[in-house]
Design a protein around this motif. Structure first.
Motif, PDB file in Angstrom:
ATOM      1  N   GLY A  22       0.816  -1.213   0.000  1.00  0.00           N
ATOM      2  CA  GLY A  22       0.000   0.000   0.000  1.00  0.00           C
ATOM      3  C   GLY A  22       0.842   1.252   0.000  1.00  0.00           C
ATOM      4  N   LEU A  23       1.895   1.262   0.836  1.00  0.00           N
ATOM      5  CA  LEU A  23       2.777   2.432   0.883  1.00  0.00           C
ATOM      6  C   LEU A  23       3.522   2.611  -0.435  1.00  0.00           C
ATOM      7  CD1 LEU A  23       4.248   2.024   4.480  1.00  0.00           C
ATOM      8  CD2 LEU A  23       2.682   3.824   3.692  1.00  0.00           C
ATOM      9  N   MET A  24       4.009   1.498  -0.991  1.00  0.00           N
ATOM     10  CA  MET A  24       4.788   1.578  -2.222  1.00  0.00           C
ATOM     11  C   MET A  24       3.947   2.106  -3.382  1.00  0.00           C
ATOM     12  SD  MET A  24       7.250  -1.305  -3.948  1.00  0.00           S
ATOM     13  CE  MET A  24       5.935  -2.459  -4.298  1.00  0.00           C
ATOM     14  N   ILE A  25       2.711   1.587  -3.532  1.00  0.00           N
ATOM     15  CA  ILE A  25       1.837   2.045  -4.605  1.00  0.00           C
ATOM     16  C   ILE A  25       1.421   3.496  -4.381  1.00  0.00           C
ATOM     17  CG2 ILE A  25      -0.437   1.748  -5.656  1.00  0.00           C
ATOM     18  CD1 ILE A  25       1.544  -0.241  -6.620  1.00  0.00           C
ATOM     19  N   THR A  26       1.180   3.861  -3.121  1.00  0.00           N
ATOM     20  CA  THR A  26       0.811   5.245  -2.819  1.00  0.00           C
ATOM     21  C   THR A  26       1.898   6.203  -3.267  1.00  0.00           C
ATOM     22  OG1 THR A  26      -0.527   4.542  -0.917  1.00  0.00           O
ATOM     23  CG2 THR A  26       0.165   6.846  -0.997  1.00  0.00           C
ATOM     24  N   PHE A  27       3.154   5.896  -2.930  1.00  0.00           N
ATOM     25  CA  PHE A  27       4.259   6.766  -3.327  1.00  0.00           C
ATOM     26  C   PHE A  27       4.559   6.653  -4.816  1.00  0.00           C
ATOM     27  CE2 PHE A  27       5.334   6.369   1.281  1.00  0.00           C
ATOM     28  CZ  PHE A  27       5.202   7.711   1.589  1.00  0.00           C
ATOM     29  N   LEU A  40      -8.618   2.646  -6.186  1.00  0.00           N
ATOM     30  CA  LEU A  40      -9.227   1.375  -5.772  1.00  0.00           C
ATOM     31  C   LEU A  40      -8.175   0.392  -5.292  1.00  0.00           C
ATOM     32  CD1 LEU A  40     -11.932   0.736  -8.546  1.00  0.00           C
ATOM     33  CD2 LEU A  40     -12.309   1.448  -6.174  1.00  0.00           C
ATOM     34  N   PHE A  41      -7.062   0.318  -6.018  1.00  0.00           N
ATOM     35  CA  PHE A  41      -6.017  -0.634  -5.646  1.00  0.00           C
ATOM     36  C   PHE A  41      -5.395  -0.275  -4.299  1.00  0.00           C
ATOM     37  CE2 PHE A  41      -1.899  -2.727  -5.744  1.00  0.00           C
ATOM     38  CZ  PHE A  41      -2.217  -3.984  -6.254  1.00  0.00           C
ATOM     39  N   ILE A  42      -5.121   1.001  -4.104  1.00  0.00           N
ATOM     40  CA  ILE A  42      -4.538   1.430  -2.834  1.00  0.00           C
ATOM     41  C   ILE A  42      -5.506   1.157  -1.686  1.00  0.00           C
ATOM     42  CG2 ILE A  42      -3.813   3.470  -1.527  1.00  0.00           C
ATOM     43  CD1 ILE A  42      -2.755   4.599  -4.221  1.00  0.00           C
ATOM     44  N   ALA A  43      -6.791   1.459  -1.917  1.00  0.00           N
ATOM     45  CA  ALA A  43      -7.802   1.193  -0.883  1.00  0.00           C
ATOM     46  C   ALA A  43      -7.877  -0.294  -0.564  1.00  0.00           C
ATOM     47  CB  ALA A  43      -9.170   1.702  -1.348  1.00  0.00           C
ATOM     48  N   SER A  44      -7.743  -1.137  -1.597  1.00  0.00           N
ATOM     49  CA  SER A  44      -7.809  -2.585  -1.378  1.00  0.00           C
ATOM     50  C   SER A  44      -6.678  -3.061  -0.469  1.00  0.00           C
ATOM     51  CB  SER A  44      -7.751  -3.332  -2.716  1.00  0.00           C
ATOM     52  OG  SER A  44      -6.442  -3.361  -3.259  1.00  0.00           O
ATOM     53  N   LYS A  45      -5.504  -2.469  -0.628  1.00  0.00           N
ATOM     54  CA  LYS A  45      -4.363  -2.882   0.196  1.00  0.00           C
ATOM     55  C   LYS A  45      -4.575  -2.512   1.665  1.00  0.00           C
ATOM     56  CE  LYS A  45      -2.222  -5.085  -2.758  1.00  0.00           C
ATOM     57  NZ  LYS A  45      -2.127  -6.536  -2.564  1.00  0.00           N
ATOM     58  N   TRP A  46      -5.114  -1.333   1.912  1.00  0.00           N
ATOM     59  CA  TRP A  46      -5.349  -0.934   3.304  1.00  0.00           C
ATOM     60  C   TRP A  46      -6.463  -1.769   3.931  1.00  0.00           C
ATOM     61  CZ3 TRP A  46      -1.407   1.280   5.122  1.00  0.00           C
ATOM     62  CH2 TRP A  46      -0.670   2.190   4.366  1.00  0.00           C
ATOM     63  N   ILE A  47      -7.460  -2.133   3.139  1.00  0.00           N
ATOM     64  CA  ILE A  47      -8.518  -3.014   3.659  1.00  0.00           C
ATOM     65  C   ILE A  47      -7.951  -4.395   3.970  1.00  0.00           C
ATOM     66  CG2 ILE A  47     -10.661  -4.204   3.047  1.00  0.00           C
ATOM     67  CD1 ILE A  47     -11.474  -1.724   1.479  1.00  0.00           C
ATOM     68  N   GLN A  48      -7.043  -4.886   3.120  1.00  0.00           N
ATOM     69  CA  GLN A  48      -6.437  -6.195   3.381  1.00  0.00           C
ATOM     70  C   GLN A  48      -5.528  -6.162   4.604  1.00  0.00           C
ATOM     71  OE1 GLN A  48      -4.981  -8.278  -0.271  1.00  0.00           O
ATOM     72  NE2 GLN A  48      -6.179  -6.750  -1.375  1.00  0.00           N
ATOM     73  N   VAL A  49      -4.859  -5.057   4.840  1.00  0.00           N
ATOM     74  CA  VAL A  49      -4.092  -4.911   6.085  1.00  0.00           C
ATOM     75  C   VAL A  49      -5.026  -5.030   7.282  1.00  0.00           C
ATOM     76  CG1 VAL A  49      -2.799  -3.264   7.513  1.00  0.00           C
ATOM     77  CG2 VAL A  49      -2.245  -3.514   5.089  1.00  0.00           C
ATOM     78  N   THR A  50      -6.183  -4.380   7.187  1.00  0.00           N
ATOM     79  CA  THR A  50      -7.174  -4.440   8.272  1.00  0.00           C
ATOM     80  C   THR A  50      -7.711  -5.859   8.438  1.00  0.00           C
ATOM     81  OG1 THR A  50      -7.810  -2.174   7.706  1.00  0.00           O
ATOM     82  CG2 THR A  50      -9.281  -3.391   9.168  1.00  0.00           C
ATOM     83  N   PHE A  51      -7.929  -6.562   7.319  1.00  0.00           N
ATOM     84  CA  PHE A  51      -8.436  -7.936   7.388  1.00  0.00           C
ATOM     85  C   PHE A  51      -7.471  -8.854   8.126  1.00  0.00           C
ATOM     86  CE2 PHE A  51      -7.786 -12.088   5.254  1.00  0.00           C
ATOM     87  CZ  PHE A  51      -8.864 -12.764   5.825  1.00  0.00           C
TER      88      PHE A  51
END
Length: 395
Positions: A22-27, A40-51
């Protein structure tokens, strides 16, 4: 020697992996214009971290809260990641949206039913696995059915099928082999499941970056190939395509005819009606000319108000008829853009090419014929002729 994996260690690995992704794609996208697929992709990574983090909290939260929350997070995170990849490949159309809307509603309903009437760990594992399988199976099928798949997309289709197969196996084991199986149970099916999740983690980030570059390349290629105003081939692309057509005609012993078309008094149009109207005239001209051509013909904008057409398989007689018909059609259609309409001058040359035939020579001769049409009063077709096999040209 038995092989055992520490499931909780794998959970920390997935948390850190998705966090890093998530951090890498964000930057990575920081200096690019914001687009929906990246968001959408960045949001998916943060949701998966939460999961993955939520699973570690199962011992501290009531299962009636923790389990439905985790199931919702995995489907939301995976669904957004797949949606982002489909969007980057141009496949997130109405059919895809309806499919995911239907299976999202179905998954929610099934989770409610399981929670109320069949709230056992193996049932929950099987249910979640089956819905994940349906989420990843769809893009695999779409990529397989696409006739214009790139090598990267073929690999992605294989990855989606592999993950779907692992989910189906996990569901079968939970229902038929190990009735006491839970999310943290250690068995071969679970190991394959976490391997599949790891594959999705690595494959997802790699696919996103590669698809992003592929998308950018296609966009740059289109900018370099097509004229931005009229949407037809630009000068360089037209000449390259015309060279290929000419070589093919020489190989098959087919005639080719080259036309250069120039809008008469176009500067006066811009001076009288403004550049916006001038742009509309050029767009109308290109659209009308393109509608008269066959599938093997080429149309390009080679100058400000100058266009070129290559008629494949047409000799002097047939191309003369088409050039006159095109001139008349453009004249009739032009009244939709200007009160008095506009006219076009055309220079044309036809040749039965051989290996020594030069497109550059044909172009120059055609340009001379166009100049002659201008000198003779405009709104006419002037033909340049080719005599003999020695490539002797004259108007």
């Amino acid at each position: 020697m038995s092989f055992q994996l520490d499931i909780k260690s794998l959970l920390y690995l997935f948390i850190l992996g998705n966090l890093f992704s998530g951090l890498m794609i964000t930057f990575y996208r920081y200096h690019f214009p914001k687009d929906i697929a990246s968001s959408l992709f960045i949001a998916s990574k943060w949701i998966q971290v939460t999961f993955w983090s939520s699973i570690l909290l199962w011992d501290y939260l009531p299962h009636r809260i923790a389990v439905p929350l985790s199931n919702a997070l995995i489907l939301a995170g995976g669904g957004l990641e797949i949606a982002a990849l489909l969007m980057m490949m141009g496949m997130l159309d109405r059919r895809a949206k309806l499919y995911y809307l239907a299976i999202t509603a179905g998954s929610i309903l099934s989770f409610v039913i399981v929670a109320l009437f069949f709230n056992h760990p193996n049932i929950r594992v099987a249910t979640t696995s089956l819905w994940v399988m349906l989420f990843v199976l769809y893009p695999g099928c779409r990529l397989t059915a696409s006739p214009e798949r790139s090598p990267l997309q073929k690999i992605l289709a294989t990855v989606f099928y592999a993950i779907a197969a692992v989910m189906l196996l996990r569901s079968f084991v939970a229902l038929a082999v190990e009735p006491d199986m839970g999310p943290l149970t250690t068995n071969p099916a679970q190991y394959l499941y976490y391997l599949g999740m790891f594959l999705m983690l690595i494959g997802g980030i790699a696919a996103f970056i590669l698809l992003s570059n592929e998308h950018s390349y296609q966009k740059l290629k289109r900018i370099a190939t097509y004229d931005s105003l009229t949407g037809i081939l630009g000068r360089r692309a037209f000449l390259l395509e015309a060279e290929l057509k000419l070589a093919l005609a020489a190989k098959k012993r087919e005639y080719c005819s080259l036309l250069l078309l120039d809008l008469d008094h176009f500067k006066k149009v811009n001076d009288t009606y403004g550049h916006d109207t001038g742009d509309s005239v050029l767009q109308d001209f290109a659209l009308t000319a393109e509608s008269t051509l066959a599938g093997g013909d080429l149309l390009g904008r080679v100058g400000g108000e100058e266009f070129a057409i290559l008629l494949y398989g047409q000799d002097a007689l047939s191309s003369s008829h088409q050039a006159e018909a095109l001139r008349e059609t453009l004249g009739e259609a032009s009244v939709h853009c200007l009160p008095c309409g506009y006219t076009v001058s055309i220079g044309i040359v036809s040749v039965l090419p051989d290996q020594q035939t030069s497109l550059n020579a044909l172009y120059k001769l055609c340009d001379l014929a166009l100049y002659q049409a201008k000198q003779e009063g405009r709104d006419r077709v002037v033909r340049a002729r080719v005599t003999g096999r020695s490539n002797t040209y004259h108007t």
